[in-house]
Design an enzyme around this catalytic site. Structure first.
Site, PDB file in Angstrom:
ATOM      1  N   HIS A 269       0.824  -1.219   0.000  1.00 33.39           N
ATOM      2  CA  HIS A 269       0.000   0.000   0.000  1.00 33.39           C
ATOM      3  C   HIS A 269       0.856   1.266   0.000  1.00 33.39           C
ATOM      4  O   HIS A 269       0.918   1.964  -1.007  1.00 33.39           O
ATOM      5  CB  HIS A 269      -1.011   0.018   1.151  1.00 33.39           C
ATOM      6  N   ASP A 320      -5.389  -7.737  -3.524  1.00 34.35           N
ATOM      7  CA  ASP A 320      -5.721  -7.519  -2.119  1.00 34.35           C
ATOM      8  C   ASP A 320      -7.045  -8.155  -1.712  1.00 34.35           C
ATOM      9  O   ASP A 320      -7.145  -9.365  -1.568  1.00 34.35           O
ATOM     10  CB  ASP A 320      -5.695  -6.026  -1.826  1.00 34.35           C
TER      11      ASP A 320
END
Length: 455
Positions: A269, A320
């Site tokens: 991220h 994800d």
């Protein structure tokens, strides 16, 4: 031996025409050169199939279930997280295997050749270990074998509910281990991956600076003598504030100041970093693991891609939460985030490569590095992770080179152009369909019926 003839091939030396790519019986590329042998397969456009560097497979079953606003007007990542923990209480090992098989099949049909599974659902409800501590790791391996996808298994160490060392509660308990038990589980995960095909491998994933305290992080990293190391880093503003309050430094600042981060690392991220942190992380050689669709879905923020790539940093892409599995949409979403933030166009393009070329080559290179997998390049000796594209359609219109890649990524029909996918030489997608599609979907639908009845 499989012999592929391709009209266009994206090689490490750029675009080349009318090449022959041979795949040996071990699943590696044996040779790349002129077309001289009788082909077993013909494709218009041949690309390296990137590795999906970040997946939580079980969350695919939640896709579409968390889009309503709750009673709190400040609905955010943290309210989504509470719903995720409630969902967790329903999952059995059979459910997890069925969901993972569906996810891995969808990744292959989207053009990914392999996956790094950030696997943290380890125990039964209430945190009770299974009789076989590595039961869930073995189910992920089984799902990968069913789908034929290449696998880097990343067992996750998760010990606390926050930087204040509060105990895990509710659904979180299924993730939890102290360092000693985690290292035993890690050994079992390594064995599970080793029992799979030759291209399977494993690494380690301390979950985050919220979930692992400094001494525990050092303890598990001391045993990470080989394989990739992945960790969530600087995803949310609240996370940054919490780490700053307890460790007296921002997450990226603290990690880089306390550990020797290098090219074995993949930091996931990184949507809440300062310019100085962005530059410092780029210099380590680590991969910034980006998941733009999930980051958009959860409102995480925007990764500073222009600065990171401008400083020579390496990026890769993952799906994800698997809310929507689409390689080309991940790439496009990153580029559009930069354009929206900076009021620009072609934000990540260079003077020599188009936006699509930069994004796709970054995905192939960064995914390979993050997965500890020799792939991402169409050259002899690499794993034959390949995607064959049809260019005679309304989206590509027989375009050449970078224009073809740009059309795949930005034209809206990229996934419909995928005809063939190979993972370590396993020809798992033909004519756009996974070879076990019907059976995998049938099992998944039965699983979802059981789960949604109980949620």
């Amino acid at each position: 031996m499989q012999i592929i003839h391709a009209k266009q091939v994206l090689t490490p030396n750029g675009w080349q025409s009318d090449l022959e790519v041979s795949i040996d019986e071990g699943g590696r590329i044996a040779s790349v050169g002129p077309q001289v042998k009788t082909p077993t397969h013909r494709v218009a456009l041949l690309l390296p199939a990137p590795l999906n560097l970040h997946s939580h497979a079980f969350q695919r079953a939640m896709a579409g279930l968390t889009e309503a606003r709750g009673p709190d007007p400040r609905d955010s990542f943290w309210s989504w997280r509470r719903l995720m923990y409630k969902f967790l209480d329903q999952l059995t090992p059979d459910h997890v295997e069925a969901i993972a098989a569906l996810v891995f099949m969808e990744m292959l049909e989207a053009g990914y050749g392999a996956v790094a599974e950030f696997h943290y659902l380890h125990h039964d409800v209430g945190g009770i270990p299974f009789a076989n501590l590595s039961e869930m790791s073995e189910r992920i391996v089984a799902a990968a074998m069913t789908s034929g996808i290449g696998l880097t298994l990343l067992p996750v160490h998760y010990q606390f509910g926050g930087c204040d060392l509060r105990p895990l509660n509710g659904g979180q308990q299924r993730f939890g281990n102290d360092p000693d038990r985690f290292l035993r589980l890690h050994e079992g995960a390594l064995a599970a991956a080793a029992a799979g095909p030759d291209d399977f491998n494993a690494g380690m994933a301390p979950h985050s600076l919220r979930a692992v305290e400094p001494a525990g992080l050092s303890a598990v990293l001391s045993q990470a003598t080989s394989g990739p190391i992945h960790m969530h880093l600087a995803e949310q503003v609240a996370e940054v504030d919490e780490v700053l309050a307890h460790l007296h430094a921002r997450p990226a600042e603290w990690l880089l100041g306390n550990h020797a981060v290098d090219d074995r690392w993949c930091l996931i991220h990184c949507t809440q970093m300062t310019d100085a942190e962005t530059t410092a992380l780029a210099a380590t050689g680590a991969v910034a693991g980006l998941c733009p669709l999930t980051e958009s879905n959860l409102g995480d923020g925007i990764f500073n891609g222009t600065t990171y790539l401008g400083q020579g940093g390496t990026i890769g892409f993952g799906s994800d939460s698997n809310v929507h599995i689409s390689l080309f949409e991940e790439l496009k979403t990153l580029e559009y985030s930069q354009r929206l933030r900076d009021l620009s166009r072609a934000a990540l393009a260079t003077q020599t490569c188009s936006t699509g070329r930069v994004l796709f080559e970054a995905a192939a290179k960064g995914g390979s590095q993050a997965g500890g997998r020799k792939s991402g390049r169409i050259e002899a000796g690499a794993w034959a992770d390949l995607v064959g594209i049809d260019d005679d359609n309304q989206w590509l219109c027989n375009r050449q080179g970078d224009a073809a890649l740009d059309s795949l990524i930005f034209g809206g029909g990229g996934q419909a152009c995928i005809r063939d996918v190979w993972s370590a030489g396993r020809h798992v997608v033909k004519q756009g369909r996974h070879f076990r599609r019907d059976a995998i979907i049938k099992t998944f639908k039965a699983t979802m019926h059981q789960l949604e009845t109980n949620i």
